[in-house]
Motif scaffolding. Structure first.
Motif: not given
Length: 482
Positions: A127-134
């Protein structure tokens, strides 16, 4: 007189016989009535009777839904990507310098579960892999930006945190205690439909071969028939007491949407992974050091085994925990810490709950006798040392982020050293055409063992030659000047 007395005696005797016969027949009739009309007797009880619930509330999930829905959040992610456009020298000749890079933004969506009042949230790694903003949206519509505490691809579990206090959170249940046929709820945000609750039952336990893209997965999924769709990933699997028993992770589907079966990471695995991330920033993975396989009837007959339970040891890691403890090839592992083992996935689940250096009792069947073997678990490189968190190093000049590889990852890739390119922004590296995920093994023919070492080399000026490979096996090299 004799005739009169005889007549009276006969009459009395006949009356007694008649009365006894009447009582006997009446008794049989009463028994027959009792057996054919059991509802008239308090002796007979319905097998699903419960003194604490009426017939109309046996499948009432409102309490469990109310306890869980406010602890499940909507996670929105944003990630930036750079595409290198094809270079056309003729276009530049006639129209001037052309744009060689294109940046685009990718958005994603999933779910998460608040597990503490101070803002720790469990979700899936994918779900959050490679995210710049969560971005985290609570059920009451409050919005927060989250930071990543840790992520583990092997279990597909991630831990993030928001800065807030006094949050509603979900209590841990016990995934070992769930039974096939038990009612459960899936709570999440499918298709961006906030706070959706679906119901189903536990269909099976110990499912594996779900995370096919993972080199070294730890899989013992809970299978349910509660409806789970895209956006449910990272959401809660909840028992009827409103306790968290799993993190919804995947579905079995030919079209990408729910087709009857979904899979959740058992909460007992989640608890250990989360504990490691909070304390160490990374997962402390322990190994028993055996090559094992499931036992079926044919295999048991070939090996002259008298039982089908347990897992068969067909190999040992040299210098590993099992070999050092005295486990032998041909042993059948039947339990770990008195918890029965019947499949490879169940053994993986039990071992995944321990850290290197932990001592466990392993029961094995050897020559048709049960032997208890104390085993000290080790890391992949046969030590009991706890690992440090892998570092992410950012470089402004190159416009990239680099991450150290863990021992697990190095072993899975069958390499001795390497550093992963985690992210690429506009900069020197992006101009070469290199892509995120590339594993750098050498810079100017020198082995790269850490991101810090690599950063030190890249701070020097002059021509640079980078060599390495992509995880699909393709090797490549890139050169540029600093």
């Amino acid at each position: 007189m004799k005739k009169i007395v005889s007549s009276i005696f006969v009459a009395c005797f006949g009356g007694v016989i008649a009365l006894a016969g009447y009582q006997f027949l009446n008794g049989k009739k009463g028994t027959a009535n009792q057996l054919t009309n059991p509802q008239n007797s308090s002796v007979y009880k319905l097998v699903n009777y419960s003194g604490s619930a009426s017939a109309g509330t046996m499948n009432d999930f409102t309490m469990a839904a109310e306890k869980s829905v406010n602890a499940v959040v909507h996670i929105k992610t944003v990630s930036e990507h750079v595409n290198n456009l094809s270079y056309d020298p003729f276009a530049e000749l006639f129209f001037g310098q052309q744009k060689r890079q294109q940046t685009y933004v990718q958005q994603g969506s999933g779910s998460g579960v608040i597990i503490s009042e101070d803002g720790y949230i469990v979700t899936n790694n994918h779900v959050i892999s490679g995210s710049d903003k969560i971005e985290v949206v609570l059920n009451d519509r409050r919005t927060y930006e989250a930071e990543i505490i840790g992520a583990d691809a092997s279990t597909d579990v991630a831990l993030i945190k928001i800065k807030e206090k006094n949050l509603p959170f979900m209590a841990y249940g016990n995934s070992d205690g769930v039974r096939v046929g038990e009612w459960v709820l899936a709570v999440g945000n499918p298709f961006n439909l906030n706070s959706t609750v679906t119901a189903g039952i536990i269909s099976a336990k110990g499912r594996n071969n779900i995370l096919n893209g993972n080199k070294r997965p730890i899989e013992s999924f809970i299978q349910t028939d509660a409806a789970v769709n895209p956006g449910n990933s990272g959401g809660a699997l909840v028992n009827t007491d409103g306790e968290l028993i799993g993190i919804n992770t995947a579905i079995a589907s030919n079209n990408g949407s729910y087709q009857g079966y979904s899979f959740a990471v058992p909460v007992n695995i989640v608890k250990k992974v989360v504990s490691d991330m909070v304390e160490f920033g990374t997962v402390q993975r322990a190994y028993i050091g055996v090559s094992i396989q499931d036992i079926d009837a044919k295999f048991a007959a070939d090996r002259k085994l008298k039982q089908l339970t347990g897992v068969y040891v067909n190999g040992l890691t040299s210098g590993g925990s099992a070999e050092e403890a005295g486990i032998e090839e041909g042993d059948v592992i039947t339990s770990i810490q008195d918890i029965a083992i019947s499949s490879v996935s169940e053994l993986q689940e039990q071992i995944s709950r321990y850290r290197p250096g932990d001592k466990i009792n392993v029961n094995v069947m050897r020559n048709n006798k049960t032997v208890t073997v104390p085993v000290v678990l080790k890391t992949l490189n046969n030590t009991t040392n706890l690992v440090k968190k892998t570092e992410i190093v950012k470089t402004n000049i190159l416009g990239a982020e680099f991450q150290d590889l863990s021992l697990d990852e190095l072993e899975a890739m069958k390499v001795e050293n390497g550093v992963r390119i985690q992210k690429i922004n506009p900069g020197k590296l992006a101009q070469t055409g290199i892509q995120p995920g590339f594993i750098i093994t050498h810079i100017d023919k020198k082995k790269m063992n850490s991101s810090v070492q690599m950063k030190e080399r890249l701070e020097k000026s002059g021509p640079i030659l980078i060599e390495g490979f992509y995880t699909n096996g393709m090797r490549a090299s890139y050169s540029f000047s600093l």
